[in-house]
Enzyme design. Structure first.
Site, PDB file in Angstrom:
ATOM      1  CG  ASP A   8      -1.707   1.240   1.385  1.00 44.44           C
ATOM      2  OD1 ASP A   8      -2.516   1.525   0.484  1.00 44.44           O
ATOM      3  OD2 ASP A   8      -1.515   1.960   2.392  1.00 44.44           O
ATOM      4  CG  ASP A  10      -1.446   8.579   1.287  1.00 42.53           C
ATOM      5  OD1 ASP A  10      -0.666   8.903   2.195  1.00 42.53           O
ATOM      6  OD2 ASP A  10      -2.102   9.413   0.641  1.00 42.53           O
TER       7      ASP A  10
END
Length: 216
Positions: A8, A10
């Protein structure tokens, strides 16, 4: 065997949550839809269409949702260009270490591809990944497992030979549904296979050991 790490972005490699909040608040406020910080915080890891169906109501058309989403993301990218971003502690070191040790790596994000590219360039990691799977590449966002299954397949990995790194509950649920071992970061309450506050807290052999449990 292709070993893969599906990152992932952010909140995991970089934290631009404040800029997301500003851009959502200002974009929605401009069209008369007030959004609280608590509402915003509850959307972490989700795609814009899912978020906006809730905030704009059942009468919002797909075209309207797309229009508001693009306005928000355009404002977000403007804020990044003005304020810049910094990689989270350990992010650069782990990406480089894994690459040197033969792991293939992909971004697996709910963000639009333009945002992913802007963020990676801002933290100097735009040439460090073997693939990017962004919002446009999947039909369903997290907690659906599609984003991680797609990212693994594009790297030539299987769920048993991949590891997800996530900071949001929706992403961790997506990894679970995909059958992929997951490292949770930032929040000690996350229900991942391994949880740390910072990437720098990971043991040097953390990825290898977690992958071994997936194959046992």
């Amino acid at each position: 065997m292709t070993r893969a790490v599906l990152w992932d972005l952010d909140g995991t490699l970089v934290d631009s949550g404040e800029m997301h909040w500003w851009s959502w608040r200002d974009t929605l406020g401009a069209i008369g839809v007030p959004v609280t910080y608590e509402q915003f915080a509850g959307t972490f890891g989700q795609k814009n269409d899912r978020i906006l169906r809730s905030w704009l109501g059942p009468d919002a058309t797909a075209a309207r949702i797309a229009e508001v989403a693009e306005a928000k993301e355009s404002e977000y990218r403007r804020l990044v260009s003005v304020h810049g971003l910094h990689a989270l502690p350990g992010a650069r070191e782990w990406v480089e270490r894994l690459r040197a040790n033969g792991w293939r790596q992909s971004i697996a994000s709910s963000a639009p591809r333009k945002n992913v590219e802007v963020m990676l360039a801002a933290i100097g990691l735009d040439a460090s990944f073997d693939g990017i799977v962004a919002a446009e590449d999947v039909g369903k966002g997290k907690p659906d497992p599609e984003v991680f299954l797609t990212a693994a397949a594009r790297l030539g990995a299987t769920p048993e030979t991949a590891i997800v790194v996530e900071d949001a509950a929706a992403g961790i649920e997506a990894a679970r549904r995909a059958g992929i071992k997951c490292i949770g970061v930032t929040d000690p309450s996350l229900e991942a296979d391994l949880v740390v506050t910072l990437l720098t807290d990971l043991a040097i052999d953390a990825f290898d050991r977690l992958l071994a449990t997936a194959r046992s």
